[in-house]
Design an enzyme around this catalytic site. Structure first.
Site, PDB file in Angstrom:
ATOM      1  N   GLU A   1       0.799  -1.216   0.087  1.00 25.12           N
ATOM      2  CA  GLU A   1       0.074  -0.017   0.052  1.00 25.12           C
ATOM      3  C   GLU A   1       0.873   1.359  -0.028  1.00 25.12           C
ATOM      4  O   GLU A   1       0.709   2.030   1.069  1.00 25.12           O
ATOM      5  CB  GLU A   1      -1.081   0.007   1.370  1.00 25.12           C
ATOM      6  CG  GLU A   1      -1.861  -1.115   1.174  1.00 25.12           C
ATOM      7  CD  GLU A   1      -2.885  -1.061   2.160  1.00 25.12           C
ATOM      8  OE1 GLU A   1      -2.929  -0.300   3.272  1.00 25.12           O
ATOM      9  OE2 GLU A   1      -4.161  -1.644   1.949  1.00 25.12           O
TER      10      GLU A   1
ATOM     11  N   GLU B   1      -5.417  -8.335  -0.922  1.00 28.27           N
ATOM     12  CA  GLU B   1      -6.230  -8.385   0.467  1.00 28.27           C
ATOM     13  C   GLU B   1      -7.652  -7.795   0.261  1.00 28.27           C
ATOM     14  O   GLU B   1      -8.058  -7.048  -0.518  1.00 28.27           O
ATOM     15  CB  GLU B   1      -5.544  -6.899   1.116  1.00 28.27           C
ATOM     16  CG  GLU B   1      -4.202  -7.162   1.842  1.00 28.27           C
ATOM     17  CD  GLU B   1      -3.763  -6.013   2.806  1.00 28.27           C
ATOM     18  OE1 GLU B   1      -4.611  -5.208   3.241  1.00 28.27           O
ATOM     19  OE2 GLU B   1      -2.684  -5.880   2.771  1.00 28.27           O
TER      20      GLU B   1
HETATM   21  C1  BGP Z   1      -4.256  -2.749   5.021  1.00 26.21           C
HETATM   22  C2  BGP Z   1      -3.036  -3.146   5.453  1.00 26.21           C
HETATM   23  C3  BGP Z   1      -3.071  -4.601   6.211  1.00 26.21           C
HETATM   24  C4  BGP Z   1      -4.270  -4.605   7.014  1.00 26.21           C
HETATM   25  C5  BGP Z   1      -5.225  -4.247   6.405  1.00 26.21           C
HETATM   26  C6  BGP Z   1      -6.682  -4.010   7.320  1.00 26.21           C
HETATM   27  O1  BGP Z   1      -4.221  -1.663   5.065  1.00 26.21           O
HETATM   28  O2  BGP Z   1      -2.399  -3.558   4.154  1.00 26.21           O
HETATM   29  O3  BGP Z   1      -1.851  -4.320   7.091  1.00 26.21           O
HETATM   30  O4  BGP Z   1      -3.974  -4.331   8.410  1.00 26.21           O
HETATM   31  O5  BGP Z   1      -5.352  -2.965   5.691  1.00 26.21           O
HETATM   32  O6  BGP Z   1      -6.600  -2.846   7.987  1.00 26.21           O
HETATM   33  P1  BGP Z   1      -6.767  -2.687   9.673  1.00 26.21           P
HETATM   34  O7  BGP Z   1      -5.922  -3.852  10.045  1.00 26.21           O
HETATM   35  O8  BGP Z   1      -6.532  -1.593  10.082  1.00 26.21           O
HETATM   36  O9  BGP Z   1      -8.121  -3.164   9.975  1.00 26.21           O
END
Ligand code: BGP
Length: 475
Positions: free
Chosen positions: A182, A374
């Site tokens: 990201e 993701e």
């Molecule tokens: C993305 C990241 C992850 C993950 C996911 C969910 O931004 O790449 O590392 O954490 O989001 O977000 P969060 O954990 O803040 O709910």
């Protein structure tokens, strides 16, 4: 519901990241990373956003990354469960400071290399393909303190040494690589995203885009190196995806959405097309950014990625005047509340059609294979007295998104695979909570760090197992 069939070699997967899962933050010769400095609780945001100029560990604070879900010690058990789940691909990252504890050593830490060899070999044992991110938000604190992280070209040199070590040491074990997770999040969360802590009086945009320039060079050079090491290596960039909708058809709102989309895709534009986009000059002018470049930098950027990976959780919505609208709380990217969409318990908009829209737009723009690395729902789970967890809401979210993903493929989008965040519960990147759970596998650990770390399968585990078995037919 579509009758379209995905290709037989479609990569169904699950993801975690080193900084949110491994724990063991001082074991095996590992050094501190930026994420280790981000506490749970009221101080979290200011450190995460880079507003604390020199973060130090506080004796009375709790740091969730220090223990994670103790994947470092549980990985054999975890990979065995993921093999039972049927994963074709397992996405994780390498903790840079496990290989280079300070970041600028000449020689890597052998214990770190042994750990990742063990992990990737374990995946191979079950025919699971590892997909490895070189930098998933974690930068060694040594580089943060000594060089100001990515604002210095010295960090670029250290990163290349680290990347080369990975390509050499894990050659034959890993062939799918991502350079930065990201990368666009550096705009919204500079310290957690790239180790950038601001000093008083700095032009923050200047710091961010200069750092980004170094990261983009690092990404292009690492891509080139990966190909030199092994032509079978495939390297992707990674975008925090989700299209920006205009709040209304008022051209002022539409123009705002165009600008936000450009700001968001800026990094991927460079990584996928090999040059700064046409809108960069004006954007830099407005943000008072003057990039320092060396001769040859623009040539380096000409090496482009093999595929475009992205995360998708939610679409975004913007208006020319954001102040008179309800903000969509809970998301690091500023967005107004879309009146047509429901939100998750953490306020993230739920928009499966938005995934189809995002995929079509990305593929139209880049014409390179996409990889959805993701997608998932962060939700509170209830463990029943008999130990079972009925996470039907997660199944419902994923089912709708898989349907939308299949429709986008039917639309003509070339998609390498679909990876769920996260296959195992882990620490939330934004909030540091454990209770924001994404996994098919529950981990007994609470927000304050207490728990047995025991793993157990949720209802969604069996659902995803069938999805993979049927190559996405049985939803
Ligand atoms: C993305 C990241 C992850 C993950 C996911 C969910 O931004 O790449 O590392 O954490 O989001 O977000 P969060 O954990 O803040 O709910």
């Amino acid at each position: 519901m579509s009758n379209f069939k995905l290709s037989e070699n479609f990569l169904w997967g699950g993801a975690i990241a080193a900084n949110q899962a491994e724990g063991a933050f001082r074991e095996g010769g590992r050094g501190l990373s930026n994420i280790d400095m981000i506490p749970h609780g009221t101080q979290r945001m200011s450190v995460k956003l880079g507003n604390v100029s020199h973060p130090v560990l506080q004796a009375d604070a709790y740091y969730p990354s220090h223990s994670g879900i103790d994947f470092y010690h549980h990985y054999k058990e975890d990979i065995a469960m993921l093999a039972e789940l049927g994963l074709k691909v397992f996405r994780t990252s390498i903790s840079w400071s496990r290989l280079y504890p300070n970041g600028d050593e000449e020689i890597p830490n052998p214990e770190g290399i042994a750990f990742y060899r063990g992990l990737f070999s374990e995946c191979r044992k079950y025919d699971i393909e590892p997909l490895v991110t070189l930098c998933h938000f974690d930068t060694p604190m040594g580089l943060v303190e000594t060089y100001g992280s990515w604002r210095s070209r010295k960090t670029l040199t250290c990163f290349l040494r680290y990347a080369e070590t990975c390509f050499r040491e894990f050659s034959g074990l890993v062939k799918y690589w991502l350079t930065f997770n990201e990368i666009n999040i550096v705009l919204h969360s500079p310290f957690s995203g790239a180790g950038i802590a601001f000093q008083d009086g700095e032009n923050r945009n200047q710091v961010i885009y200069q750092s980004a320039h170094h990261m983009l060079l690092a990404s292009a050079m690492a891509t080139r190196l990966a190909h030199q090491y092994d032509p079978a290596n495939q390297v992707g960039c990674m975008l925090a995806g989700g299209s920006f909708y205009p709040y209304s058809c008022n051209p002022e709102d539409v123009w705002e959405s165009v600008k936000k989309e450009q700001e968001n895709l800026f990094f991927i534009d460079v990584q996928a097309r090999g040059h700064y986009p046409s809108y960069a000059r004006k954007m830099f002018e407005e943000k008072q950014v003057q990039l320092e470049m060396e001769d040859g930098d623009l040539d380096i950027l000409k090496t482009t990625v093999d595929f475009i990976s992205f995360s998708y959780y939610a679409s975004r919505c913007v208006a020319a005047d954001m102040n008179d609208k309800t903000a969509n709380e809970g998301n690091v990217v500023r967005s107004v509340k879309n009146p047509y969409l429901q939100t998750s318990q953490w306020g993230w908009a739920i928009d499966p059609l938005g995934l189809r829209i995002t995929m079509n737009q990305l593929y139209d723009r880049y014409q390179k294979p996409l990889f959805l690395v993701e997608n998932g729902l962060g939700a509170k789970d209830e463990v029943k007295p008999d130990g079972s967890i009925d996470d039907d809401y997660r199944i419902d979210y994923l089912k709708k998104h898989v349907e939308a993903m299949k429709l986008a493929v039917e639309d003509g989008v070339d998609l390498m695979g679909y990876i769920v965040w996260s296959c195992i519960d882990l620490v939330s990147a934004s909030t540091g909570e454990m209770s924001k759970r994404y996994g098919f596998i529950h981990v007994d650990k609470a927000d304050d760090g207490s728990g047995t770390y025991k793993r157990s399968k949720k209802k969604s585990f069996y659902w995803y197992q069938k999805v993979i078995e049927s190559n996405g037919e049985n939803l």
